[in-house]
Design a protein around this motif. Structure first.
Motif, short mmCIF file in Angstrom:
data_model
loop_
_atom_site.label_atom_id
_atom_site.label_comp_id
_atom_site.label_asym_id
_atom_site.label_seq_id
_atom_site.Cartn_x
_atom_site.Cartn_y
_atom_site.Cartn_z
N THR A 1 59.35 26.33 53.09
CA THR A 1 59.02 27.25 53.95
C THR A 1 59.74 27.49 54.43
O THR A 1 60.14 28.61 55.26
CB THR A 1 57.60 27.41 54.48
N ALA A 2 60.79 26.55 55.00
CA ALA A 2 61.72 26.56 55.49
C ALA A 2 63.20 27.21 55.17
O ALA A 2 63.51 28.23 55.45
CB ALA A 2 62.27 25.69 56.52
N LEU A 3 63.08 26.91 53.88
CA LEU A 3 63.51 27.43 53.48
C LEU A 3 63.88 29.86 52.98
O LEU A 3 63.87 29.77 53.98
CB LEU A 3 64.35 27.27 52.16
N PHE A 4 62.44 29.80 53.37
CA PHE A 4 61.98 30.53 53.06
C PHE A 4 62.23 32.07 54.53
O PHE A 4 63.04 33.08 54.14
CB PHE A 4 60.56 30.89 53.20
N ALA A 5 62.01 31.40 55.53
CA ALA A 5 62.71 31.40 56.77
C ALA A 5 63.96 31.51 56.93
O ALA A 5 64.55 32.70 57.44
CB ALA A 5 61.29 30.64 57.77
N GLY A 6 64.42 30.79 56.91
CA GLY A 6 66.04 30.71 57.04
C GLY A 6 66.42 32.28 55.87
O GLY A 6 67.51 32.72 56.19
N ALA A 7 66.26 32.71 54.95
CA ALA A 7 66.30 33.32 53.92
C ALA A 7 66.02 34.47 54.75
O ALA A 7 66.63 36.11 54.44
CB ALA A 7 65.69 33.12 52.44
N MET A 8 64.98 34.73 55.86
CA MET A 8 64.41 35.63 56.02
C MET A 8 65.23 36.62 57.36
O MET A 8 66.27 37.39 57.89
CB MET A 8 63.17 35.64 56.39
N ILE A 9 66.07 35.50 57.85
CA ILE A 9 66.82 35.82 59.40
C ILE A 9 67.82 35.97 58.76
O ILE A 9 68.91 36.96 59.18
CB ILE A 9 66.71 34.17 60.06
N TYR A 10 68.48 35.22 57.75
CA TYR A 10 70.19 35.89 57.33
C TYR A 10 70.48 36.75 56.79
O TYR A 10 69.01 38.08 55.97
CB TYR A 10 70.19 34.03 55.82
N VAL A 11 71.10 37.71 57.30
CA VAL A 11 70.96 38.98 56.76
C VAL A 11 72.28 39.45 56.06
O VAL A 11 73.35 38.97 56.28
CB VAL A 11 71.55 40.26 58.20
N TYR B 1 68.59 42.53 45.11
CA TYR B 1 67.78 42.35 44.58
C TYR B 1 66.23 41.34 45.98
O TYR B 1 65.94 40.66 45.58
CB TYR B 1 67.63 41.07 43.60
N ARG B 2 67.12 41.34 47.05
CA ARG B 2 66.72 40.00 47.75
C ARG B 2 66.00 40.86 48.18
O ARG B 2 64.51 39.63 48.30
CB ARG B 2 68.37 40.61 49.05
N THR B 3 64.96 41.93 48.41
CA THR B 3 63.29 41.99 48.71
C THR B 3 62.87 41.83 47.79
O THR B 3 61.38 40.46 48.27
CB THR B 3 63.29 43.88 49.77
#
Length: 84
Positions: A74-84, A22-24
């Protein structure tokens, strides 16, 4: 404070496989909520022009806290986008 109560982060490893599919959709919901927050901040700035300075809508602290919360989100969202 949570560690002193016995709540650590080890339990995150056990629930990560459950939420991985459900990540996306979760990231899409987070992006929509951040955009709604940004729209609310713009609305607060527009409302502040017509609102008296001694009320909550005229308070610059209220708008600053909203902006700070959006910045953290926004910082947390960017971190979640980068984290794979």
């Amino acid at each position: 404070m949570l560690a002193s109560a016995g709540l650590g982060t080890a339990w995150l490893g056990s629930i990560a496989p459950i939420f991985a599919p459900y990540r996306t959709p979760l990231l899409v919901v987070a992006a929509v909520l951040l955009l709604a927050g940004a729209a609310r901040l713009v609305w607060q700035f527009r409302l502040a022009r017509t609102c008296p300075s001694d009320t909550a809508c005229g308070s610059p602290i209220f708008r600053a806290l909203t902006a700070f919360g959006l910045l953290i989100g926004t910082a947390l969202f960017a971190g979640a986008m980068i984290y794979v």
